[in-house]
Structure formats: C-alpha cells, structure tokens
Write an enzyme that holds these catalytic residues in place. Structure first.
Site, PDB file in Angstrom:
ATOM      1  N   HIS A 132       6.951  -7.325  -2.115  1.00  0.00           N
ATOM      2  CA  HIS A 132       6.734  -6.591  -0.863  1.00  0.00           C
ATOM      3  C   HIS A 132       7.659  -7.133   0.230  1.00  0.00           C
ATOM      4  O   HIS A 132       7.491  -6.799   1.414  1.00  0.00           O
ATOM      5  CB  HIS A 132       5.294  -6.769  -0.374  1.00  0.00           C
ATOM      6  CG  HIS A 132       4.254  -6.045  -1.177  1.00  0.00           C
ATOM      7  ND1 HIS A 132       4.468  -4.801  -1.735  1.00  0.00           N
ATOM      8  CD2 HIS A 132       2.974  -6.375  -1.485  1.00  0.00           C
ATOM      9  CE1 HIS A 132       3.364  -4.426  -2.361  1.00  0.00           C
ATOM     10  NE2 HIS A 132       2.452  -5.352  -2.226  1.00  0.00           N
ATOM     11  N   GLY A 174       2.179   2.543  -2.697  1.00  0.00           N
ATOM     12  CA  GLY A 174       2.185   3.183  -4.019  1.00  0.00           C
ATOM     13  C   GLY A 174       2.820   2.291  -5.087  1.00  0.00           C
ATOM     14  O   GLY A 174       3.300   2.780  -6.111  1.00  0.00           O
ATOM     15  N   LYS A 226       0.795  -1.234   0.000  1.00  0.00           N
ATOM     16  CA  LYS A 226       0.000   0.000   0.000  1.00  0.00           C
ATOM     17  C   LYS A 226       0.832   1.292   0.000  1.00  0.00           C
ATOM     18  O   LYS A 226       0.305   2.371   0.291  1.00  0.00           O
ATOM     19  CB  LYS A 226      -1.012   0.054   1.169  1.00  0.00           C
ATOM     20  CG  LYS A 226      -1.864  -1.170   1.334  1.00  0.00           C
ATOM     21  CD  LYS A 226      -2.365  -1.754   0.046  1.00  0.00           C
ATOM     22  CE  LYS A 226      -3.452  -0.924  -0.606  1.00  0.00           C
ATOM     23  NZ  LYS A 226      -3.826  -1.541  -1.918  1.00  0.00           N
ATOM     24  N   MET A 230      -5.427   6.997 -13.555  1.00  0.00           N
ATOM     25  CA  MET A 230      -5.176   5.581 -13.246  1.00  0.00           C
ATOM     26  C   MET A 230      -6.416   4.897 -12.671  1.00  0.00           C
ATOM     27  O   MET A 230      -6.649   3.718 -12.883  1.00  0.00           O
ATOM     28  CB  MET A 230      -4.010   5.444 -12.280  1.00  0.00           C
ATOM     29  CG  MET A 230      -2.671   5.360 -13.014  1.00  0.00           C
ATOM     30  SD  MET A 230      -1.293   5.097 -11.899  1.00  0.00           S
ATOM     31  CE  MET A 230      -1.665   3.501 -11.188  1.00  0.00           C
ATOM     32  N   SER A 269      -4.582   2.926   4.452  1.00  0.00           N
ATOM     33  CA  SER A 269      -4.755   2.286   3.152  1.00  0.00           C
ATOM     34  C   SER A 269      -4.762   0.757   3.297  1.00  0.00           C
ATOM     35  O   SER A 269      -5.574   0.064   2.669  1.00  0.00           O
ATOM     36  CB  SER A 269      -3.621   2.733   2.221  1.00  0.00           C
ATOM     37  OG  SER A 269      -3.777   2.178   0.946  1.00  0.00           O
TER      38      SER A 269
HETATM   39  P1  A3P Z   1      -5.144   4.841  -0.767  1.00  0.00           P
HETATM   40  O1  A3P Z   1      -5.754   3.585  -0.211  1.00  0.00           O
HETATM   41  O2  A3P Z   1      -4.628   5.745   0.324  1.00  0.00           O
HETATM   42  O3  A3P Z   1      -6.011   5.548  -1.719  1.00  0.00           O
HETATM   43  P2  A3P Z   1      -0.366  -0.233  -3.645  1.00  0.00           P
HETATM   44  O4  A3P Z   1      -0.383  -0.059  -5.118  1.00  0.00           O
HETATM   45  O5  A3P Z   1       0.990  -0.316  -3.049  1.00  0.00           O
HETATM   46  O6  A3P Z   1      -1.293  -1.300  -3.203  1.00  0.00           O
HETATM   47  O7  A3P Z   1      -0.914   1.148  -3.029  1.00  0.00           O
HETATM   48  C1  A3P Z   1      -2.243   1.534  -3.201  1.00  0.00           C
HETATM   49  C2  A3P Z   1      -2.378   2.956  -2.718  1.00  0.00           C
HETATM   50  O8  A3P Z   1      -1.754   3.830  -3.680  1.00  0.00           O
HETATM   51  C3  A3P Z   1      -3.818   3.398  -2.596  1.00  0.00           C
HETATM   52  O9  A3P Z   1      -3.823   4.392  -1.585  1.00  0.00           O
HETATM   53  C4  A3P Z   1      -4.038   3.990  -3.985  1.00  0.00           C
HETATM   54  O10 A3P Z   1      -5.135   4.845  -4.086  1.00  0.00           O
HETATM   55  C5  A3P Z   1      -2.729   4.736  -4.165  1.00  0.00           C
HETATM   56  N1  A3P Z   1      -2.452   5.076  -5.565  1.00  0.00           N
HETATM   57  C6  A3P Z   1      -2.451   4.256  -6.623  1.00  0.00           C
HETATM   58  N2  A3P Z   1      -2.200   4.940  -7.752  1.00  0.00           N
HETATM   59  C7  A3P Z   1      -2.051   6.229  -7.381  1.00  0.00           C
HETATM   60  C8  A3P Z   1      -1.785   7.443  -8.090  1.00  0.00           C
HETATM   61  N3  A3P Z   1      -1.644   7.462  -9.425  1.00  0.00           N
HETATM   62  N4  A3P Z   1      -1.685   8.583  -7.390  1.00  0.00           N
HETATM   63  C9  A3P Z   1      -1.841   8.589  -6.036  1.00  0.00           C
HETATM   64  N5  A3P Z   1      -2.095   7.477  -5.306  1.00  0.00           N
HETATM   65  C10 A3P Z   1      -2.195   6.304  -5.985  1.00  0.00           C
END
Ligand code: A3P
Length: 299
Positions: free
Chosen positions: A112, A53, A51, A236, A142
């Site tokens: 991860h 990013g 989570k 996205m 998240s």
């Molecule tokens: P939130 O739950 O805070 O919205 P991962 O890909 O590691 O699982 O992380 C997911 C998190 O990254 C989620 O956070 C998601 O919304 C955020 N995320 C994914 N793409 C993003 C983007 N282009 N810009 C900002 N946040 C992004």
C-alpha cells in the site's frame, strides 16, 4: 498467519511516520529493512491505496496465473499467497518481508506504499506493477468500516472524525490524493498497469483482459468466464481463503463489519452528509487540479 490464535497482545497500533507518511510504528521501526528489500525481475507487485480493491485484484491475478484452477487458488490465504511487503503484525510473527523472502519465484507481492516509498529495487529490476485506484468517497467509507472491524488499526473515532483525518491525509499510508496521483504519474515511466475499481465493477471481462495482456497471458473463453465468476463479490465473500476470515477474530471482528462489506460503487451516499459532500468536493477540486486523473463516484 493462518493460526486461529495470536500469541501476542492485540491492541491498536501506534502511528509513526516515514518521510511524512503515517505508517504503524512497528513498520517505521523496520523501515530500513523494508527499504532495502531486494525485488527480482520477475516479481509482480500489486499496489493500491488501502481499501481500493486489493484483495479483489489479488484473486483475479492469482486465478490468471493459475489458469483458472480453483484448487490451486485455495492453496493458502490471500495474506500468504501474496506477501504484503511492508506489513508487520508483531515482533513475534513473520513479517511481510520474511514471507516474501521465503517464497520461490515468480512472486506476486502486495503493497500500500505511496510511490515514493516503494523500495528502489522494484524500479531497478523493472518489475511489472498493477495499481488499482478507487474513488475517494467510497474509499473513505470502506476505510472507516475497516478501522472499526480491525482491532489493530488506529482508533477511527466517529465517522465525522475519521472523515477529517482522511481528507487531511492523517490516516495510515497517508493522503489518498497523493497516492493515486503519484502512481498515476509513475505509470508514464514504468511498467505499471493502472486500473480502477469502478471499471472492474462495471465490466470485469474488459478489465481482466487488460490484466491478461499486461501479464502476457492468453486464456480460453471458458477459463475467463470462470475467473469472472469466481472473483465476483458474492463468490469471494464466501471464499474463506479470500474473505479474511482466515485472520483470527481477535484481529478482524467481522461481526462489527465484514471485510467483504458491500463491494459497490456509490455507497458513500449513505454516509456523506450534504455539508461533508460540499466540503469534500471543494477540497477535491483543489487537490486534483492539474492532473489528468479522473474518477467515477457512481456508475
Ligand atoms: P467495501 O468496504 O466498500 O465493501 P481491500 O481489499 O483493498 O482491503 O478492499 C476491500 C474493499 O474491496 C471492500 O469494499 C470489499 O468489499 C471490496 N471487494 C473485495 N472483493 C470484491 C469483489 N470481488 N467485488 C467488489 N468489491 C470487492
């Protein structure tokens, strides 16, 4: 796994441990194979705590590697484009290792794993690695929502219960603190680009340029502009190859909480109680003492 149906019973995973790190039991059962994974010198590894990013940096990297060609980046889902090396959905479906082994080079892979559990061949082959870290408070919020919507993650319990599990490192992939610190230290001795979610949010151009430099690529300004646009949250979120709607709804239930949830910095303020925040800050001070690593919890 782009089929819309799963032919196995969807239930929340049992948790096991590898060297004290909680991982799904099905990953633990295959650990010897994962540890023996053979990296190649031109593999690029994307590493994150869950989570932080991951999907975002995956899309950025894919766009860079394909010179901003949108069609090429839509060739397959995030899950298929970048094999998640330790992941195992089920005995009957291809594992991350299977996908990685079937992929022609140069490969971009995802993990991860905390630094000490990364298969040793990545170090032996001197692979480039991009690590993205996210501040712990937004990360836990998240992660909580992800456990709610992901029907194969362990039961999160209430927010209060999940918060406790997180601060004590009893969640999958273990302690956030150890993860971010372990990779921070590793960057001094290996080819690791260490990035922060908050920095990418604040100034994607600057951070994407760091990735370009790390990968030894040069792109024209128009291409860079296109990448910045395509990898924004709002864009996205609507991209079916990146927003995780490609996994079957039995696994990811976006009606509970979408995978692309908010994508902001500071959402933790909507969840942390005053008491939780005090407790967290106290613990944070102790656990982060002695590291030069710092995070921004708001922009
Ligand atoms: P939130 O739950 O805070 O919205 P991962 O890909 O590691 O699982 O992380 C997911 C998190 O990254 C989620 O956070 C998601 O919304 C955020 N995320 C994914 N793409 C993003 C983007 N282009 N810009 C900002 N946040 C992004």
């Amino acid at each position: 796994m782009n089929e819309t149906k799963v032919d196995w019973e969807v239930r929340r995973y049992e948790v096991g441990e590898v060297e004290g790190i909680p991982l799904t039991k099905i990953i633990c059962d295959k650990w010897d194979k994962i540890w023996a994974f053979q990296a190649k010198p031109d593999d690029l590894l994307i590493s994150t705590y869950a989570k932080a990013g991951t999907t975002w940096i995956q899309e950025i990297v894919d766009m860079i590697q394909h010179d901003g060609d949108l069609e090429k980046c839509k060739r397959a889902s995030t899950y298929e484009r970048h094999p998640f090396i330790e992941w195992v959905f089920h005995e009957n479906s291809p594992t991350g290792l299977d996908l990685a082994e079937a992929m022609p080079s140069p490969r971009t892979l995802k993990t991860h794993l905390p630094v000490q559990l990364v298969p040793p061949s990545f170090w032996e082959q001197n692979c480039k690695i991009i690590y993205v870290a996210r501040n712990a408070k937004d990360n836990v919020v998240s992660y909580y929502h992800f456990h709610r919507m992901n029907q194969i993650m362990p039961e999160p319990g209430t927010w209060e219960e999940f918060f406790e599990k997180y601060v004590t490192g009893k969640v999958l992939w273990g302690s956030w603190y150890d993860h971010v610190k372990g990779w921070w230290d590793a960057k001094d001795n290996h080819r690791i680009l260490y990035l922060f979610f908050e920095d990418i949010k604040e100034n994607p151009r600057r951070e994407i340029q760091k990735v370009l430099q790390f990968l030894g690529k040069h792109l024209e300004k128009e291409v860079l502009d296109k990448i910045i646009h395509h990898t924004q949250f709002e864009v996205m979120r609507r991209n079916p190859m990146a927003n995780y709607t490609f996994l079957p709804p039995e696994i990811l239930d976006h009606s509970i909480s979408p995978f692309m949830r908010k994508g902001t910095v500071g959402d933790w303020k909507n969840y942390f109680t005053v008491a939780q925040n005090e407790r967290f800050d106290e613990e944070y001070k102790q656990k982060m003492a002695g590291t030069s690593l710092t995070f921004r919890m708001e922009l």
